[in-house]
Design a protein around this motif. Structure first.
Motif, PDB file in Angstrom:
ATOM      1  N   ILE A 169       0.820  -1.200   0.000  1.00 48.37           N
ATOM      2  CA  ILE A 169       0.000   0.000   0.000  1.00 48.37           C
ATOM      3  C   ILE A 169       0.861   1.260   0.000  1.00 48.37           C
ATOM      4  CG2 ILE A 169      -0.724   0.940   2.248  1.00 48.37           C
ATOM      5  CD1 ILE A 169      -2.903  -0.620  -0.397  1.00 48.37           C
ATOM      6  N   CYS A 341      -4.625  -1.931   4.365  1.00 45.21           N
ATOM      7  CA  CYS A 341      -4.063  -1.240   5.528  1.00 45.21           C
ATOM      8  C   CYS A 341      -5.039  -1.249   6.690  1.00 45.21           C
ATOM      9  CB  CYS A 341      -3.670   0.181   5.167  1.00 45.21           C
ATOM     10  SG  CYS A 341      -5.028   1.365   5.260  1.00 45.21           S
ATOM     11  N   GLY A 342      -6.306  -1.568   6.394  1.00 46.09           N
ATOM     12  CA  GLY A 342      -7.267  -1.769   7.472  1.00 46.09           C
ATOM     13  C   GLY A 342      -8.060  -0.563   7.889  1.00 46.09           C
ATOM     14  N   GLN A 343      -7.852   0.590   7.263  1.00 44.32           N
ATOM     15  CA  GLN A 343      -8.588   1.738   7.778  1.00 44.32           C
ATOM     16  C   GLN A 343     -10.006   1.891   7.220  1.00 44.32           C
ATOM     17  OE1 GLN A 343      -6.940   5.770   7.316  1.00 44.32           O
ATOM     18  NE2 GLN A 343      -5.926   5.103   5.434  1.00 44.32           N
ATOM     19  N   CYS A 344     -10.344   1.229   6.084  1.00 45.99           N
ATOM     20  CA  CYS A 344     -11.735   1.292   5.606  1.00 45.99           C
ATOM     21  C   CYS A 344     -12.385  -0.073   5.777  1.00 45.99           C
ATOM     22  CB  CYS A 344     -11.838   1.631   4.132  1.00 45.99           C
ATOM     23  SG  CYS A 344     -10.608   2.770   3.526  1.00 45.99           S
ATOM     24  N   CYS A 347     -12.840  -2.489   2.582  1.00 42.32           N
ATOM     25  CA  CYS A 347     -11.601  -3.119   2.109  1.00 42.32           C
ATOM     26  C   CYS A 347     -11.074  -4.108   3.147  1.00 42.32           C
ATOM     27  CB  CYS A 347     -10.563  -2.040   1.780  1.00 42.32           C
ATOM     28  SG  CYS A 347      -8.906  -2.635   1.436  1.00 42.32           S
ATOM     29  N   THR A 385     -14.000   3.533  -0.565  1.00 42.65           N
ATOM     30  CA  THR A 385     -12.803   3.450   0.276  1.00 42.65           C
ATOM     31  C   THR A 385     -11.952   4.711   0.153  1.00 42.65           C
ATOM     32  OG1 THR A 385     -11.643   2.323  -1.521  1.00 42.65           O
ATOM     33  CG2 THR A 385     -12.667   0.927   0.154  1.00 42.65           C
ATOM     34  N   CYS A 387      -8.645   4.883  -0.399  1.00 39.36           N
ATOM     35  CA  CYS A 387      -7.678   4.841  -1.497  1.00 39.36           C
ATOM     36  C   CYS A 387      -8.147   3.841  -2.548  1.00 39.36           C
ATOM     37  CB  CYS A 387      -6.280   4.505  -0.969  1.00 39.36           C
ATOM     38  SG  CYS A 387      -5.854   2.752  -0.987  1.00 39.36           S
TER      39      CYS A 387
HETATM   40  S1  SF4 Z   1      -8.929   1.010   0.535  1.00 44.00           S
HETATM   41 FE1  SF4 Z   1      -8.879   1.766   2.673  1.00 44.00          FE
HETATM   42  S2  SF4 Z   1      -8.351  -0.055   3.903  1.00 44.00           S
HETATM   43 FE2  SF4 Z   1      -7.908  -0.552   1.780  1.00 44.00          FE
HETATM   44  S3  SF4 Z   1      -5.739  -0.054   1.596  1.00 44.00           S
HETATM   45 FE3  SF4 Z   1      -6.853   1.783   0.894  1.00 44.00          FE
HETATM   46  S4  SF4 Z   1      -7.068   3.063   2.700  1.00 44.00           S
HETATM   47 FE4  SF4 Z   1      -6.451   1.019   3.426  1.00 44.00          FE
END
Ligand code: SF4
Ligand code: FMN
Ligand code: FES
Lengths: 426, 171
Positions: A169, A341-344, A347, A385, A387
């Motif tokens: 990422i 990355c776990g923030q959304c 995803c 999301t 990103c």
């Molecule tokens: S979509 Fe969201 S969770 Fe997935 S990599 Fe991008 S920022 Fe992280």
């Protein structure tokens, strides 16, 4: 044979050394650029239409033009050398075999939009490219191309290597900036765009290695020459990395717009063992898969978008008739699930579910309705999301299912994989 | 050695390199990832005491450093074997037989991917795309790329490691 630009020096002994680069007119473009006004350099690169080689194809000159001229915060250039998209392996060769081209292009970019510092973000596993870049930077600094008042121009600039540490990422531009600041690689919400608020809060341009390595050539030989190598909107040559089931996999520099069929059959010698072609991923793992009847497409940004896929990074993955499409899709989904990355939520939660369902279908435990379930998860991820990495999983998975639906259904109906593992080539 | 008892004893050149890194950035915190690499290159892994050393050096809360080391896959929070084998099984490598090579390695070493041999010599890991798909299958052996792998080449790599270990034990 088409003209070689980026790879022209690759086979020379010691091509990575300053002495060799200077012998081949290295740093001539920098001198030329320093004799121009910065905005003239931006205009020249704009006129060439040079599009970003990192995946999205955004015109480099336009991106530089977004950076405000006056800024209280220092401006920065981040060179994207994260090269993490499966199927992509080009920037590594440029860094090892022609590192000064990257440095010269980066200095010119800094001059054009007014940055005095740049970081080359090289993925952590690339130890040799890191070493090559470090020693080339040292040579450039000693020769007066970097540092204070470079070549007596009054312009100061310095460049350093910044290693990554194993995270796909971080190739995404805002995650790269976070990682460059010493944080976890969590993408930022846009806007503000990096050109306004980027590294250390300053206006920042993120450009791919291949994009920047092209810049000196564009300065030396002009926009018309560049466009003439390809076409109006897709000028220049491109580095294509071909992997998978072709007779001659490897890195090839070809004009933008070269037909995919020509790349597979003429350049790479066709399919190994003269087997039948089954599927091609045209531009790295995030780009929707193509069927054999689509390979007459010209390999450029607009032609691939025109048939519902993407040009991406130029990483072509070729699969022959022995390849199980469910297994291929499941392997890619596993990758995206691992790298989220776990923030959304869509995803973080969606990609492991897709991976799990695909692997149960492959293992003969698929259930009726599983394909609809996956497509539904894809719909819920895409566009929802922070990103584009969520889309980068949803789009290729959807394409695999829609393009090879009967093969997926057969797995579910017969409760087993009709094809089996990827065979060993030995 | 238990992790708590681990004393960081870095080489002077590592400390010097970290000091030099800090000077490259407008804020010391940005040197975190490169500094962690230097420390791990020196120690071979990332014990808690080493993270604390880096945190103090950069003037960061320790938890900031733990957060970063746990996010990035290259930082080894567990002490690995003397040698690390990292085999890529992403799509291009798997199309060229990487899954078979992984199984072959597991069988030869008597471990699963993610484990270390009982004698502490070799750690085997399955990793994602290494950016070398045109020369698949690919494996990193102690930081060096090995490309176009076959079972024969894997055999040669393993016996080479054995020779090296014998050499260092004798000499
Ligand atoms: S979509 Fe969201 S969770 Fe997935 S990599 Fe991008 S920022 Fe992280
Ligand atoms: C998930 C994700 C991964 C990416 N990985 C890379 C990468 O490894 N290298 C790269 O140059 N660009 C990568 N990009 C694209 C960058 O965000 C950015 O568009 C690019 O570096 C801009 O450079 P360019 O305009 O010169 O192409 C990635 C994007 C996404 C969404
Ligand atoms: S898939 Fe193995 S190196 Fe890219």
């Amino acid at each position: 044979m088409a003209e070689k630009v980026l790879t022209a020096r690759f086979e020379k002994l010691g091509s990575h050394r300053l002495e060799s680069y200077e012998r081949d007119h290295g740093y001539k473009a920098l001198k030329q650029a320093l004799s121009m006004k910065p905005e003239e350099v931006v205009e020249l690169v704009k006129a060439s239409g040079l599009r970003g080689r990192g995946g999205a194809g955004f015109p480099a000159g336009v991106k530089w033009g977004f950076v405000p001229k006056e800024s209280e915060q220092p401006k920065y250039l981040c060179v994207n050398a994260d090269e993490g998209e499966p199927g992509t392996f080009k920037d590594r060769y440029i860094m090892v075999l022609d590192p000064h081209a990257v440095i010269e292009g980066s200095i010119i970019a800094c001059y054009a939009f007014g940055a005095h510092a740049a970081y080359i973000y090289v993925r952590g596993e690339f130890k040799k490219p890191q070493r090559r870049m470090e020693s080339a930077l040292l040579e450039a600094r000693r020769a007066g191309y970097l540092g204070k008042n470079i070549l007596g121009s009054g312009f100061d600039v310095d460049i350093w290597v910044h290693p990554g540490a194993g995270s796909y990422i971080c190739g995404e531009e805002t995650a790269l900036i976070e990682s460059n600041e010493g944080k976890r690689g969590m993408p930022r919400l846009k806007p503000p765009f990096p050109a306004i608020v980027g590294l250390f809060g300053g206006p920042t341009v993120v450009n791919n290695v291949e994009t920047l390595a092209y810049v000196p050539h564009v300065i030396n030989r002009g926009p018309e020459w560049f466009i003439g190598l390809g076409s109006e909107k897709n000028g220049g040559t491109k580095l294509f990395g071909v992997s998978g089931h072709v007779k001659k996999p490897g890195l090839y520099e070809l004009p933008m717009g070269t037909p995919l069929r020509e790349i597979i059959y003429a350049v790479c010698g066709g399919i190994r063992g003269d087997k039948k072609l089954k599927a091609v991923i045209p531009g790295g793992s995030s780009t929707p898969v193509l069927k054999p009847d689509q390979i007459d497409v010209n390999m450029d940004f607009d032609s691939l978008a025109g048939i519902g896929s993407m040009f991406g990074s130029g990483g072509i993955i070729v699969m022959d008739e022995t390849t199980c499409m469910v297994r291929a899709a499941a392997r890619l989904a596993k990758f995206y699930a691992h790298e989220s990355c776990g923030q959304c939520t869509p995803c973080r939660e969606g990609t492991p579910w897709i991976a799990k369902i695909l692997s149960r279908i492959e293992g003969g435990h698929g259930r009726e309705g599983d394909l609809e379930l996956i497509l539904d998860i894809c719909d819920n991820i895409q566009g929802n999301t922070v990103c584009p990495a969520g889309d980068a999983c949803a789009m290729p998975v959807r394409a695999f299912i829609l393009q090879f639906r009967t093969e997926f259904e057969e797995h579910i109906e017969k409760k087993k994989c009709p094809i089996g593992r990827f065979p060993a080539p030995w | 050695m238990s992790e708590a008892a681990f004393k960081v004893n870095l080489k002077p050149e590592t400390v010097k390199a970290v000091d030099e890194l800090i000077g490259r950035y407008p804020v010391a915190e940005a040197a975190l990832i490169p500094a962690l690499h230097k420390v791990q290159d020196d120690l071979g892994w990332m014990p808690a005491a080493a993270m604390d050393w880096v945190a103090d050096k950069l003037g960061l809360p320790r938890v900031r450093v733990y957060g970063v080391t746990s996010y990035y896959t290259m930082f080894r929070r567990k002490k690995p074997g003397r040698h690390c084998l990292e085999i890529c099984t992403n799509l291009s490598c798997s199309l060229m037989g990487a899954e078979h090579l992984r199984d072959y390695l597991c069988e030869k070493l008597g471990i699963k991917a993610g484990e270390t041999t009982g004698d502490g010599r070799i750690t085997l890991e399955e990793v994602e795309c290494l950016g070398s798909c045109g020369t698949a299958p690919v494996m990193i052996v102690d930081d060096e790329y090995h490309e176009n792998l076959t079972p024969k080449k894997v055999d040669a790599i393993l016996s080479d490691l054995e020779l090296r270990d014998k050499g260092s034990a004798d000499g």
